[in-house]
Write an enzyme that holds these catalytic residues in place. Structure first.
Site, short mmCIF file in Angstrom:
data_model
loop_
_atom_site.label_atom_id
_atom_site.label_comp_id
_atom_site.label_asym_id
_atom_site.label_seq_id
_atom_site.Cartn_x
_atom_site.Cartn_y
_atom_site.Cartn_z
N HIS A 103 0.82 -1.22 0.00
CA HIS A 103 0.00 0.00 0.00
C HIS A 103 0.86 1.27 0.00
O HIS A 103 0.70 2.11 -0.90
CB HIS A 103 -0.97 -0.01 1.18
CG HIS A 103 -1.68 1.30 1.36
ND1 HIS A 103 -2.60 1.78 0.46
CD2 HIS A 103 -1.58 2.25 2.35
CE1 HIS A 103 -3.05 2.96 0.87
NE2 HIS A 103 -2.43 3.26 2.01
N HIS A 127 4.05 6.94 5.62
CA HIS A 127 2.86 7.63 6.11
C HIS A 127 2.01 6.82 7.07
O HIS A 127 1.22 7.38 7.83
CB HIS A 127 2.02 8.14 4.94
CG HIS A 127 1.16 7.12 4.26
ND1 HIS A 127 1.59 6.36 3.20
CD2 HIS A 127 -0.12 6.73 4.50
CE1 HIS A 127 0.61 5.56 2.80
NE2 HIS A 127 -0.43 5.75 3.57
N GLU A 131 1.25 5.40 12.80
CA GLU A 131 -0.07 4.98 13.26
C GLU A 131 -0.17 3.47 13.45
O GLU A 131 -0.80 2.99 14.40
CB GLU A 131 -1.15 5.44 12.27
CG GLU A 131 -2.55 5.09 12.73
CD GLU A 131 -3.61 5.57 11.76
OE1 GLU A 131 -4.79 5.52 12.12
OE2 GLU A 131 -3.24 5.98 10.64
N ASP A 132 0.45 2.69 12.55
CA ASP A 132 0.22 1.24 12.53
C ASP A 132 1.39 0.40 13.06
O ASP A 132 1.29 -0.82 13.10
CB ASP A 132 -0.09 0.80 11.10
CG ASP A 132 -1.41 1.37 10.60
OD1 ASP A 132 -2.23 1.77 11.44
OD2 ASP A 132 -1.62 1.41 9.37
#
Length: 724
Positions: A103, A127, A131-132
């Site tokens: 992705h 990016h 967050e992940d």
């Protein structure tokens, strides 16, 4: 956030190999670089990163695309970012079963093909890491610098936007604030959404629809405003296929049917253009640009049955700005132009940085081909918008200053958005106003008298222009001149109009609640709403107050009949006809009420019942009618007296204390008001009628100038009716 994305879902048989984007099977295009194969990329990712100095195979497509735009780019940051992203996301899988790293790679490839610079691509690869994964912003900053950290932080905040109805206003406001600080944040977000839209296939239909609606209502308009047409058009087609599957299928059938045609009108017109330009010794590329699905759908709804030339446009690319106009001249000279289709977006670029000349040429069979003429650089910006402009914060070669975030590429609409989001009284107002603003996908340019310009949405009025130019000082605006003619503030402006805003001098001037009906821009609506909220008893479009003794201080000797709406004695019924003498002994002379002549007007007379002679100005319409009816004129002349009585009309805008100021100005010039009427206001304008006497008719021009000089009064004229 993209962990829910799945395998590509093709909306129909005519699709791209990877993207799911409906492609138009028409005229041949330039050979494109092959799309990245996610499955091969996934296998490469599973093998892990390459050696320290070796470029991983999985990122080679990104590097190739990047160097096509930036041949001298340093790819080391990309290699290191990929290594960090791949190791951080290792073990994470998408719903499709592909490694999650595919992705961020796909998102980065989208941006690389648009010409994004290295910093944006580095942030794009990272990016989702904060967050992940366990990677922190501080680690990103230490390894890749402050700019990359800033971008990753901005995109991470956007990922947390809750599009649910309750949280939407405030979170989206924060999202746009982040975008305004660096447009590259939104560029990464748009590429992220595009890849996720390409891969919505296995999601539940209701979730596909929800994501598609948010994309349609918010992200596509933002892509338009950022000038990223390549992303905008693909997003439009993907949303079209999800939200309107029947119309999409019908459009697809139209495109397939056109592809099977034996002839190709656009190709024939393109060949003719190449010949014309070659003979004119103008170096240019003439290309056929097939319309995307949504564009074909719009054209079919507008024109009905489509013909071959309706399925695309012709694009002419040249090297210099001057060549654009040279091409235009040759095409208009040697072919049949449709002049009404001409638009010059080079001299006046669109709000999203777009520049191009638009025109159209017609064939003998009536088919019309739209033509776009631009330079190669203009084309790059037209396709990629702000993405193509590189790092907006890199100091120029002659400007060593660093560290200040002042984005020179930020579009004007985004700067305005940042201004009025701070003024919005609450998040709900911000959200509703934003949605209205984004729905206005066309912008006009109007000119100020000083040569400056204002960019406004299509349908904007003089109210919007006032707040765009003066901010909250526009509360004092009392009217406008549009192309030299007086206009109300509700007047709708057109592209190219010249607008002069008339500002009142009274510090007590205030906006009217009625202005909200004519305010289309966020800046105007929020400023007016904010003022009304702090002045709950004001803001109403009240009629001017009836004059009172206090109103008329400084206007002495005004008789009682001067109250608005209460006429005094009939105008002109004065002994001696205000000094007019008739060439008919013993006749009573009366000044006509229709034109109220005064010395030294050129006059004539007509006999009426009772032996009375009425005196008219010679240009009065009643004179021509009575002459045509066979009525005999009676000679009249002015006597020795200089006193006169005259009826004057004053046109003004509504404002407090106007009536007192106007009558005071009249009194200072020696005018005695015999009667006065003030009509109820209409669209913030008021019409006054005054019958006055002056001791000397020569003072009439001075009186009229003094009345026009009162703030808010925009016209004063003599009475001129249609009959005697």
């Amino acid at each position: 956030m993209s962990a829910e994305a799945t395998n590509p879902a093709s909306p129909g048989p005519v699709t791209g190999a990877l993207t799911g984007l409906p492609t138009t099977p028409s005229a041949p295009r330039k050979r494109a670089r092959p799309r990245i194969d996610l499955r091969r990329l996934g296998r490469a990712a599973l093998l892990g990163p390459a050696g320290r100095d070796r470029l991983p195979d999985a990122i080679s497509h990104v590097v190739d695309a990047h160097r096509a735009h930036h041949p001298d780019a340093d790819i080391e940051p990309l290699r290191r970012a990929y290594v960090l992203a791949e190791s951080s996301h290792r073990g994470q899988m998408r719903k499709s079963g592909e490694p999650y790293i595919t992705h961020p790679l796909a998102v980065t490839l989208i941006l690389a093909e648009l010409g994004a610079e290295t910093t944006a691509l580095t942030a794009s690869l990272l990016h989702d890491t904060v967050e992940d994964t366990d990677v922190t912003l501080d680690q990103v900053g230490e390894q890749f610098g402050a700019d990359v950290r800033f971008l990753v932080d901005g995109v991470t905040k956007l990922e947390k936007v809750d599009y649910g109805a309750a949280a939407e206003p405030e979170t989206f406001r924060k999202m746009l604030v982040a975008t305004g600080n660096d447009v590259r944040v939104m560029s990464i977000k748009l590429a992220d959404r595009l890849h996720n839209m390409r891969t919505l296939g296995v999601m539940r239909p209701e979730k596909q629809e929800r994501i598609a609606k948010v994309t349609r209502d918010v992200l596509i308009p933002l892509a338009e405003r950022l000038g990223v047409q390549a992303l905008k058009t693909e997003l439009e087609d993907l949303v079209f296929a999800i939200l309107h599957p029947e119309e999409y299928e019908h459009t697809r059938e139209l495109i397939v049917e056109n592809t099977s045609r034996a002839d190709d009108p656009l190709a024939e017109i393109a060949d003719e253009m190449r010949t014309v330009l070659r003979e004119a010794d103008i170096s240019a590329d003439v290309l056929i640009r097939p319309r995307h699905f949504v564009s074909v759908h719009r054209v079919s709804r507008k024109r009905g049955r489509l013909r071959g030339a309706d399925f695309g446009r012709l694009l002419v690319l040249v090297n210099e700005d001057a060549d654009c106009y040279g091409v235009l001249g040759e095409l208009h000279t040697c072919m049949t132009p449709v002049v009404s289709e001409f638009k010059d977006f080079i001299a006046v670029p669109k709000f999203n940085l777009y520049q191009s000349l638009h025109t159209a040429v017609a064939r003998s069979d009536g088919q019309v081909a739209e033509v776009l003429i631009r330079t190669h650089q203009m084309h790059k910006v037209a396709e990629a918008g702000v993405v193509a402009l590189g790092n907006p914060y890199a100091p120029a070669s002659d400007d060593p200053a660093e560290g200040e975030r002042a984005d020179p590429t930020r579009p004007g609409w985004l700067s305005r958005l940042l201004d009025w989001q701070e003024a919005a009284p609450d998040p709900d107002t911000f959200w509703s106003t934003l949605r209205e603003d984004l729905a206005q996908d066309r912008e006009i340019t109007v000119f100020r008298p000083d040569g400056g310009t204002l960019g406004l949405p299509e349908g904007a009025t003089c109210v919007d222009a006032a707040y765009a130019q003066y901010g909250e000082d526009a509360h004092a605006c009392i009217g406008a001149r549009v192309n030299g003619r007086l206009a109300t503030l509700s007047t709708t402006l057109r592209d190219g109009d010249t607008v002069q805003l008339l500002m009142g001098q009274d510090p007590a001037s205030e906006p009217s609640r009625e202005w909200l009906d004519h305010a289309h821009t966020a800046a105007a609506r929020i400023a007016i709403q904010r003022w009304i909220a702090t002045h709950p008893a004001a803001g109403e479009p009240d009629a001017p107050p009836a004059r009172s003794e206090a109103d008329l201080r400084g206007a002495p000797d005004v008789p009682a009949p001067a109250r608005p709406g209460i006429p005094g004695p009939a105008a002109g019924e004065r002994p001696g006809g205000a000094g007019a003498v008739a060439d008919r002994p013993g006749a009573t002379v009366r000044l006509a009420r229709c034109c109220t002549p005064v010395p030294p007007d050129e006059v004539t007379g007509f006999a009426v019942r009772g032996g009375v002679v009425t005196v008219h100005r010679v240009e009065c319409p009643a004179v021509a009618r009575m002459t045509d009816a066979g009525r005999a004129e009676v000679g009249v002349r002015w006597g020795d007296t200089t006193e006169c009585r005259v009826t004057l009309f004053a046109e003004s805008f509504v404002r407090p204390h106007l009536l007192a100021d106007l009558t005071e100005a009249m009194a200072l010039e020696g005018a005695e008001i015999v009667s006065a009427t003030v009509e109820p206001p209409s669209q913030q304008r008021v019409r006054h009628t005054y019958t006055v006497t002056l001791p000397d008719a020569a003072r009439l021009p001075v009186l009229m100038r003094a009345m026009r000089g009162v703030p808010g009064v925009y016209d004063v004229s003599r009475e001129q009716a249609d009959g005697a």
